[in-house]
Design an enzyme around this catalytic site. Sequence first.
Site, PDB file in Angstrom:
ATOM      1  N   ASP A 323      23.673  50.959  38.966  1.00 27.92           N
ATOM      2  CA  ASP A 323      23.733  51.227  37.525  1.00 27.92           C
ATOM      3  C   ASP A 323      24.572  52.455  37.216  1.00 27.92           C
ATOM      4  O   ASP A 323      24.817  52.756  36.041  1.00 27.92           O
ATOM      5  CB  ASP A 323      22.325  51.379  36.945  1.00 27.92           C
ATOM      6  CG  ASP A 323      21.497  52.433  37.661  1.00 27.92           C
ATOM      7  OD1 ASP A 323      21.158  52.197  38.831  1.00 27.92           O
ATOM      8  OD2 ASP A 323      21.195  53.488  37.070  1.00 27.92           O
ATOM      9  N   ASN A 324      25.037  53.170  38.251  1.00 27.60           N
ATOM     10  CA  ASN A 324      25.923  54.317  38.061  1.00 27.60           C
ATOM     11  C   ASN A 324      27.334  54.061  38.570  1.00 27.60           C
ATOM     12  O   ASN A 324      28.135  54.989  38.644  1.00 27.60           O
ATOM     13  CB  ASN A 324      25.363  55.549  38.794  1.00 27.60           C
ATOM     14  CG  ASN A 324      24.018  56.003  38.256  1.00 27.60           C
ATOM     15  OD1 ASN A 324      23.764  55.891  37.067  1.00 27.60           O
ATOM     16  ND2 ASN A 324      23.151  56.475  39.117  1.00 27.60           N
TER      17      ASN A 324
END
Length: 570
Positions: A323-324
């Site tokens: 998610d990063n």
Amino acid sequence: MTKHDFTLFLFFSAVASATFSDEQEFCESESCNEREFDKSHFYSNVKYCGEIPLTLSHKLIDALPLDEVEGHFIRTEKGCVFSESQPTPLKEPLTLAAVSQDVLRNILDLNESVIQNEEFVRCVSGGKLFPGSVPLAHRYGGHQFGYWAGQLGDGRAHLLGEHTNRKGERWELQLKGSGKTPYSRSGDGRAVIRSSVREFLCSEAMHFLGVPTSRALSLVVSEEPVWRDPFYNGNVIKERGAVVLRLAKSWFRIGSLEILTRTGELDVLRTLLDFVIKEHFKSIATNDPDKYVVFFSRVVNETAHLIAHWMSVGFAHGVCNTDNFSLLSISIDYGPFGFMESYDPNFVPNTSDDEGRYSIGAQANVGLFNLQKLLEALKPLLTSDQLSQSQQILREYPQIYHQRFHELFKAKLGFLGNEEKDSYVIAFLLKLMEDTGADFTMTFRQLSEVTLSQLQKGSIAPSVWALSDLSSHEYFRDWVQLYLQRLLSVKSDSDAARQHRMQGINPRYVLRNWMAESAIRKAEKNDFSEVALLQKTLMEPFLNQDEAERAGYASKPLSWAQQLRVSCSS
């Protein structure tokens, strides 16, 4: 050193913050269907910026499905990519602690005079909205520390809209720390001064180092109390809220696609992927039957290049979850990052990373893991032949990474052309640096500043502290002889030209944790002078600067700097 040793060193050892918040209401929303957006119902009490000449658009709203449910209450979504979510203004008084003039002028086409307008600080902190803005919170999932974490999403960020500047560049503006969203989970939607100073400074520092990155326009701090447990040890402290206005060409990440595959929303997955390709991968023909394979190939290639670039400046992201990881292969989400000081492939900047999963030496392998998860997300849209092609592309990732890593480190050493022993010379140096704990940034910088004659004579003054540390190794003279032979093999090159090349790629200043910490401690007392000094210094990291030298930014770090810790708490 054996060939096995070289491979090992070249690959750098083989390759919920605590808050007090009101009780939340949970619900399941199964019908976030695509609909025509009607602005007439949107937050009738919203105040708009009338004096700042910046109007935003929102292509995302027209192209992608929105949540039909309104409000900030926490819920598990399905069938949508975004939820409408209005920022919660910080409590006044507010202080504009920092502004990037480069972003202001060259991305947003604004004159510097706008920051003198009292309305500006409210516009960049969520108190007012730019005309055309419809704030959205993005729904995504992700693998965190190797495990699927389910729905995550923008828990304290609001995507305000897009600005297309006079150069034709499209930038998305997002507030971070601007209040609760439907994805806040147990959080309060806020960010604190210490994490916001780090995000602002690192976004801009990475840009001026030449690393693909999101940008930061502004940092606004308030007196609003925010409660945090910085090291998850039960010691909850009162901090102050802050908001960063950050920008990127796109905020979509691998987790944006993962959540849709995991929940079987394949129509939404295809819609989102087609949008990303159309808007951000314009060289890929939208009618190409293999467009998803080409897209995957591009992301694999650019992700390998990005991580190699991180390594070349000694940067450890700290939280390389899916998610990063940006689909555009830019650096995003600056949390417990760190620029490595003493060279150590096991350097872990994040104290929350107990197992060292995201150590600097593991980043290349973590990139491979994340790309595997991207391929899993794409799999339902691929034919068996396309899947086989994509798997072959993924197998080429280590070679792509190695090649880019090799190119960057050759440049850091001032090499021209290609010679068979270049990889050995690089690996040999890294081994000496590891054994002696030599400073990563300043070893390369000081190699660019000394003359070959000084190296040859071994006349390294103690003031050249990183090279002095390195020279204590018993094999240092052996490495120097190899290095000199390699440089002198190019007859047309001069020592002055070598120094000029190397000083243009090896920074003298990076955002070391102790430097950020010094600025944070002052900022928490409403003294933003060091934030300003660091911002100015890091805009020209390759040039010697008197103020930076007086501040010790190129000096050997003091002992207290070794004790600093950062965590995921922000």
